[in-house]
Scaffold this motif. Structure first.
Motif, PDB file in Angstrom:
ATOM      1  N   LEU A 235      38.577  63.415  25.292  1.00  0.00           N
ATOM      2  CA  LEU A 235      39.811  64.202  25.289  1.00  0.00           C
ATOM      3  C   LEU A 235      40.463  64.142  23.908  1.00  0.00           C
ATOM      4  O   LEU A 235      40.903  65.155  23.364  1.00  0.00           O
TER       5      LEU A 235
ATOM      6  N   TYR B 246      49.575  61.597  27.052  1.00  0.00           N
ATOM      7  CA  TYR B 246      48.556  62.066  27.985  1.00  0.00           C
ATOM      8  C   TYR B 246      47.644  60.884  28.328  1.00  0.00           C
ATOM      9  O   TYR B 246      47.445  59.985  27.508  1.00  0.00           O
TER      10      TYR B 246
ATOM     11  N   TRP C  52      44.628  71.646  32.036  1.00  0.00           N
ATOM     12  CA  TRP C  52      43.926  72.649  31.239  1.00  0.00           C
ATOM     13  C   TRP C  52      44.684  73.966  31.136  1.00  0.00           C
ATOM     14  O   TRP C  52      44.203  74.899  30.497  1.00  0.00           O
TER      15      TRP C  52
ATOM     16  N   GLY D 193      43.782  59.848  28.950  1.00  0.00           N
ATOM     17  CA  GLY D 193      42.462  60.421  28.756  1.00  0.00           C
ATOM     18  C   GLY D 193      41.503  59.507  28.024  1.00  0.00           C
ATOM     19  O   GLY D 193      41.888  58.471  27.473  1.00  0.00           O
TER      20      GLY D 193
ATOM     21  N   ASP E 101      48.315  64.460  35.201  1.00  0.00           N
ATOM     22  CA  ASP E 101      47.850  63.577  34.130  1.00  0.00           C
ATOM     23  C   ASP E 101      47.653  62.147  34.621  1.00  0.00           C
ATOM     24  O   ASP E 101      46.787  61.421  34.121  1.00  0.00           O
TER      25      ASP E 101
ATOM     26  N   SER F 253      48.951  72.067  27.900  1.00  0.00           N
ATOM     27  CA  SER F 253      48.529  71.724  26.538  1.00  0.00           C
ATOM     28  C   SER F 253      49.605  71.954  25.481  1.00  0.00           C
ATOM     29  O   SER F 253      49.365  71.690  24.302  1.00  0.00           O
TER      30      SER F 253
ATOM     31  N   SER G  31      39.556  67.840  22.823  1.00  0.00           N
ATOM     32  CA  SER G  31      40.401  68.659  23.692  1.00  0.00           C
ATOM     33  C   SER G  31      41.868  68.694  23.305  1.00  0.00           C
ATOM     34  O   SER G  31      42.674  69.270  24.025  1.00  0.00           O
TER      35      SER G  31
END
Length: 478
Positions: A319, A313, A296, A315, A249, A301, A323
């Motif tokens: 994202l 996270y 992923w 991103g 990450d 997750s 996501s």
């Protein structure tokens, strides 16, 4: 190019010049038509119309009639096709792989990236594109940042200046998006409609438990550098949270902030910031404050849900919006339970660059597509509203940052665009190299054994060097 095509180009350019600056929309806002405001502006200022007419004659010269009747576009997925279908003036969809712009046939060739198939396809067809039959010439193709320089530093891409696109046209775009597609001689060879700047997406409930607040400014103070970030990781562990789901990450944050390129003068270099990622990650893993799970993966997750117990996270907007299981009952995103701050260092993740293929027989249409899709504020507004892209335009994002239209339900009503815009200003990609994708992938893969206690750092480094020697035999690693 046919008369109808020239008319469409003229209308598109006039619209681009007279539409007033408008804000992007939020992920939940409905797309609003701007044609009425365009007509109002056009009728209110004859000087603007005259200026637009002058620009139109430059964008659609008389010899456009001699250009091709087929526009071939190479992509790896449906994203750009959907943007053109939904937003490019005058585009008509025929079927899944064909469209029309005036009398020009548009042919979409989509080759997935699996097993490097997309790049292999480009490598096979672009070098001989200038000699290809008219109907088979590639006109536009798309690139990602990790491998953009492979094509930018070659003769298969056209300079934007050779298309007639100027620095003034791109004045509102972020510099890092230009650096990524600029060749070694300073020629810009690709333009993106996206600014995928990113930040630290934190669990608001976790922040309240660990820091006593979920306010973005207060959380930012607590994680404003890596030392503070790692200190919070210890506090998060005490409350039962992993600081991040995996060491992977944080990797892009460190790798986006290197001072030296991966490869210089044929030699592989490991920047101090990459080494810092190794040191910090090893400490986090050993302390039980993160894992080595793959991005992923299902384990990665799990933190999208409260029981996953992940503090945050790293991103970008995509994202957050697409996501993090926002459409799933019980997810943190579905409950509006995430917040966003910049984090220890600014970085970006993702984006797509449009390139003009050398040998195109549709330069006028290619130029117009690039300008419309990356500089037309009205179209960028529509893209932000309909597609939730963080668009590559400072004025549009600034306006959005000051509007309630930018509030994001996933972020508990927070407007993230000031953080994203500020972050984009600080991203520096002047140290990219042709080898970034391979080096980044192999380095992370090699360090996993070290993080998991299955080997020493020197052994992991040796594994990396061996992989690079096999992948890029022209490079030296010592």
């Amino acid at each position: 190019m046919k008369k109808r095509m020239s008319m469409l180009l003229s209308m598109a350019v006039i619209g681009a010049m007279v539409v007033p600056m408008a804000a992007c929309g939020s992920t939940t806002a409905s797309s609003s038509a701007a044609s009425s405001s365009s007509k109002t502006e056009a009728s209110s200022s004859s000087e603007e119309v005259a200026a637009a007419s002058t620009a139109t004659s430059e964008a659609a010269p008389a010899d456009a009639a001699d250009e091709g009747t087929t526009l071939n576009i190479q992509c790896w997925n449906e994203e750009f096709k959907s943007r053109i279908t939904d937003h490019y003036p005058g585009y008509e969809e025929v079927d899944a792989t064909h469209g029309k712009i005036g009398d020009v046939n548009v042919v979409w060739t989509i080759t997935p990236t699996d097993d490097n198939a997309y790049q292999n396809n480009l490598d096979a067809i672009l070098p001989s594109n200038a000699d290809a039959d008219a109907d088979n010439k590639v006109d536009l193709f798309l690139m990602e940042a990790d491998y953009a320089l492979k094509y930018v530093n070659s003769d298969v891409t056209m300079s934007m200046k050779d298309l007639g696109i100027t620095d003034d046209d791109l004045a509102e775009q972020y510099q890092y998006t230009k650096d990524i597609a600029t060749d070694k001689d300073g020629n810009l060879k690709g333009i993106s409609w996206q600014a995928c700047s990113a930040g630290f997406i934190y669990n608001r409930e976790a922040a309240k438990e660990v820091l006593g607040t979920d306010d973005p400014e207060k959380v930012q103070e607590a994680v404003s550098d890596w030392s503070k970030f790692n200190e919070v990781a210890g506090k998060a562990k005490d409350k039962g949270y992993k600081m991040v789901s995996t060491v992977n990450d944080t990797y892009r944050v460190y790798s986006n902030n290197i001072k030296t390129p991966w490869v210089k003068d044929g030699k592989v270099n490991i920047d101090d910031n990459i080494k810092a990622w190794v040191d910090d990650s090893k400490k986090l893993v050993d302390a039980g404050e993160t894992t080595t799970n793959d991005l992923w993966s299902d384990d990665w997750s799990k933190g999208f849900y409260p029981d996953g117990k992940v503090f945050g996270y790293f991103g970008p907007a995509w994202l957050i919006n697409f996501s993090m299981a926002a459409d799933q009952d019980g997810s943190i995103a579905n409950q509006g339970g995430w917040g966003l701050c910049v984090g220890p260092q600014s970085f970006y993740w993702g984006g797509t660059w449009i390139a003009a293929a050398t040998g195109t027989d549709n330069p006028t249409l290619v130029k117009d597509i690039i300008l419309q899709m990356t500089t037309n504020k009205d179209i960028l507004k529509e893209i932000a509203q309909k597609d939730s892209d963080c668009v590559n335009n400072k004025a549009v994002l600034a306006d959005l940052a000051g509007s309630e239209d930018g509030n994001n339900a996933i972020l508990g009503g927070q407007n993230p665009f000031k953080q994203l815009a500020d972050g984009a200003e600080k991203v520096d990609m002047s140290n990219i190299s042709n080898y970034d994708q391979g080096c980044n992938e192999e380095f992370q893969k090699a360090m996993k054994n070290y993080f998991d206690g299955k080997g020493s750092y020197d052994e992991a480094l040796g594994q990396f060097k061996t992989a690079i020697a096999e992948k890029y035999p022209e490079l030296t690693t010592d």
